[in-house]
Design an enzyme around this catalytic site. Structure first.
Site, short mmCIF file in Angstrom:
data_model
loop_
_atom_site.label_atom_id
_atom_site.label_comp_id
_atom_site.label_asym_id
_atom_site.label_seq_id
_atom_site.Cartn_x
_atom_site.Cartn_y
_atom_site.Cartn_z
N ASP A 176 -5.86 3.91 2.12
CA ASP A 176 -6.52 5.20 1.91
C ASP A 176 -8.02 5.09 2.14
O ASP A 176 -8.70 4.26 1.52
CB ASP A 176 -6.29 5.70 0.48
CG ASP A 176 -4.82 5.95 0.19
OD1 ASP A 176 -4.04 6.05 1.15
OD2 ASP A 176 -4.46 6.03 -1.00
N GLU A 211 3.01 7.22 2.26
CA GLU A 211 3.29 6.36 1.10
C GLU A 211 4.03 5.09 1.49
O GLU A 211 4.67 4.45 0.66
CB GLU A 211 4.07 7.13 0.03
CG GLU A 211 3.35 8.35 -0.50
CD GLU A 211 1.96 8.06 -1.01
OE1 GLU A 211 1.76 7.00 -1.63
OE2 GLU A 211 1.05 8.88 -0.77
#
Length: 668
Positions: A216, A125
């Site tokens: 991602d 993250e």
């Protein structure tokens, strides 16, 4: 001199520990497999890839042909493997010793299975805290990737962010690559030729300019509309061929660029994550104020200048926002301490694996991804923690009763354990049970979620502020959709922590009020509480024995009214077909269905997903009112209702409570 720009393209592949195999297989079919197969066709297109350890093991076992392609791309210096913590923890949230262990485990696996030891690492993250530098450096990591936003918060921006910088902490150094937000929002959503043109616009004559992308991989096939766009309509091939046809863009691996280019200087980043996380970590109303301020800055065309200074929360705020997240985190820290205090000859690989699985990040937070709101992800964390706790107990026994304030909320919790089950009782006046564990099943029946207001709830019935226009497809942050029909009643919040054995009384014609308890005289291996309410005196005794939890109530004077006990039970099957109520010879329904039953003495909750059942027994017949406890959250697919627990309300008329009332929960 001719202008050039190095394209440093990296992708991050991850699935949460405990996710369903069907989800992993679908992700491979729609994303991981197609991406690797397309990349393999273009040896000149260099890239970096990070695959979290749990997913990597699954893919190596289930899809060896595609992983063989990746291994070949590594061998021919096309693909660079990027490390991280093995189970994808937020490194800043776990002890330093576990950071080193997690990173080392994945680096060893990558070398053994795919032939390369990583020099770079992915920060889960993109959570940056300077405290992670020593562990990264000591683990052999030379550089990491963080958002350009982190750098902007220091006053740096623009062309200054087309290379890497160096930072230091406690005598160790690490280099930092700033990921371009502009590229994150373009790839793969904008047309391929537009992205190629944008990349060419970043070129200069220094020979060290870099366009830095790392995000991602799920955006390349799993996010809404992306499979058709990226593969069926050919975006990925068009993009790769456009880059390779350009005389300006030079695709490179991070490791090659890092060896070729020089650092652009020293930098000290603030604690930060990506911009969207700033809002997600804030509670209501702070999140509303933050979003309104951002909207105001955008409306006045100032946001591109002011966004580094219009800052929200940090990732650790999730422990403040959600008591369930904080509880899991502090339980994990305590178990890590127990494990690491063991002599080396008593530590086992099973213990270490369970500890690392309990540190997987996904169940500890919530944003666009369901995270903490997804029961199966929390269940995976508790499964690992209880497995570890039972293994630790076998080599280092602990008392049957322990009291401490483990979650740092100012109130002690009491741990009662029999070796087979464990109950954790809150000393905050409720005398409720926040955790009820079966070591045989590795399951916490208290693993539910208290509903609270979320910032995005105000968007549920709102019209989209704007629709995507132009070519390409919409970024998920632009979407507003409903996976389930959501009513205003579904957005209700809870006035108290959902737990087991929350007690209420309705005296005469009053409404139900919660009972407030004070600890009474201690009992060995049990707890005793007392509550006075409008002339009524309640006593409550809690104990565990074998695989049973027992709670005994006594009322010292009778009156007109009702006594109610609320028991919230986390059952793995939730509202699926694998869970059902059994009353005698009757099967009145599943956990997702409301149920009322008068004169109840015994109820069994059977759960095939859990591989066991829970039996409720009362010695005085009660009225049962059962219903599913749902919450509303958001995910990439839209707003959705998720069942968090089965709520059992057991009630008795006060004037019928003669003698002790006993409630037993028996794990079967």
């Amino acid at each position: 001199m001719a202008k050039t720009v190095a394209l440093l393209l990296g992708v991050h592949a991850h699935q949460p520990v405990g996710n369903f195999e069907s989800v992993l297989d679908d992700a491979h079919v729609r994303c991981y497999g197609p991406f690797l197969r397309v990349m393999h066709e273009y040896p000149a297109f260099k890239f970096a890839i990070h695959i979290s350890g749990w997913l990597l093991e699954y893919m190596l076992n289930k899809y060896p042909e595609d992983m063989a392609l990746l291994k070949e791309m590594v061998a021919r210096d096309q693909a660079e493997l990027v490390g991280a913590g093995f189970t994808e923890p937020v490194l800043a949230s776990i002890p330093a010793r576990d950071r080193i262990g997690q990173i080392g485990m994945l680096s060893t696996c990558l070398k053994k299975k795919l032939g390369q030891t990583p020099q770079g690492a992915w920060l889960t993250e993109r959570v940056w805290e300077a405290t992670v530098v020593p562990a990264l450096s000591d683990s052999g990591i030379r550089y990491v990737m963080v958002d350009d936003y982190h750098f902007m918060c220091t006053g740096r921006g623009g062309d200054a962010l087309k290379g890497y910088y160096t930072t230091e902490e406690d005598g160790r150094q690490i280099d930092l690559f700033p990921i371009s937000e502009s590229l994150r929002y373009r790839l793969p959503f904008s047309p391929a030729d537009e992205v190629v043109g944008y990349l060419e616009s970043l070129a200069d004559s220094s020979k060290q300019a870099a366009a830095i992308y790392f995000d991602d991989i799920e955006k390349f096939g799993i996010w809404p509309e992306t499979y058709e766009w990226v593969y069926e309509r050919g975006w990925l091939r068009n993009f790769i061929e456009g880059v390779l046809a350009s005389s300006i863009i030079k695709p490179m691996r991070y490791i090659d660029y890092h060896a070729m280019a020089k650092t652009r200087g020293v930098v000290y980043l603030p604690t930060a994550s990506y911009i969207e996380m700033n809002e997600w970590t804030l509670p209501v109303p702070a999140a509303h104020h933050y979003a309104d301020l951002v909207g105001q800055e955008k409306y006045n065309n100032r946001y591109e200048i002011t966004k580094p200074y219009v800052r929200g929360g940090i990732w650790r705020n999730f422990f403040m926002r959600y008591p369930e997240s904080n509880w899991m985190h502090k339980r994990m820290l305590a178990l890590s301490e127990r494990f690491n205090q063991l002599p080396d000859n008593k530590k086992t690989s099973d213990m270490r694996q369970a500890l690392y699985e309990s540190q997987a990040n996904d169940a500890y937070w919530h944003g666009l991804f369901g995270g903490l709101y997804l029961p199966h992800l929390r269940r995976a964390v508790y499964n690992a923690m209880l497995k570890l706790e039972s293994l630790l107990d076998k080599v280092s026994s602990r008392p049957a009763k322990v009291m401490e304030d483990i979650d740092l909320d100012g109130h002690d919790e009491v741990f009662l354990q029999s070796g087979e089950v464990q109950a954790v009782i809150r000393q905050d006046g409720t005398a409720s049970i926040c955790e009820f564990d079966s070591y045989r099943l590795h399951h916490n029946f208290g693993d539910t979620l208290t509903r609270q207001e979320e910032h995005y709830h105000r968007k549920v019935h709102a019209q989209p502020e704007h629709a995507h226009s132009g070519e390409g497809i919409a970024n998920p942050h632009e979407r507003l959709s409903l996976k389930h029909e959501i009513t205003q009643a579904d957005l209700a919040t809870d006035a108290y922590r959902k737990a087991l054995f929350c007690d209420f009384v309705m005296h005469e014609a009053d409404s139900f009020s919660p009972l407030i308890y004070k600890p009474a005289a201690g009992i060995k291996n049990a707890l005793h509480y007392k509550s006075d309410y409008k002339g009524l005196t309640f006593q409550k005794k809690i104990s565990v024995q074998g695989e049973s939890l027992g709670v005994i109530y006594e009322v010292t004077s009778s009156a007109n009214g009702v006594f109610k006990v609320e028991i919230n039970l986390a059952m793995p099957s939730c509202d699926g077909p694998a869970g059902r109520f059994v009353i005698g010879d009757h099967i009145p329904g599943g956990f997702g269905q409301p149920l009322q039953w008068p004169e109840l003495r015994c109820l069994t909750l059977e759960d095939a997903v859990m591989g066991g059942s829970l039996e409720l027994e009362v010695n005085i017949p009660c009225h049962l009112n059962s219903y599913p406890h749902f919450s509303v959250s958001q995910s990439e697919a839209g707003f959705e209702k998720i069942m968090q627990a089965v709520t059992l309300e057991l009630s008795w008329p006060l004037n019928q409570m003669h003698g002790p009332l006993t409630i037993n929960l028996n794990v079967k």
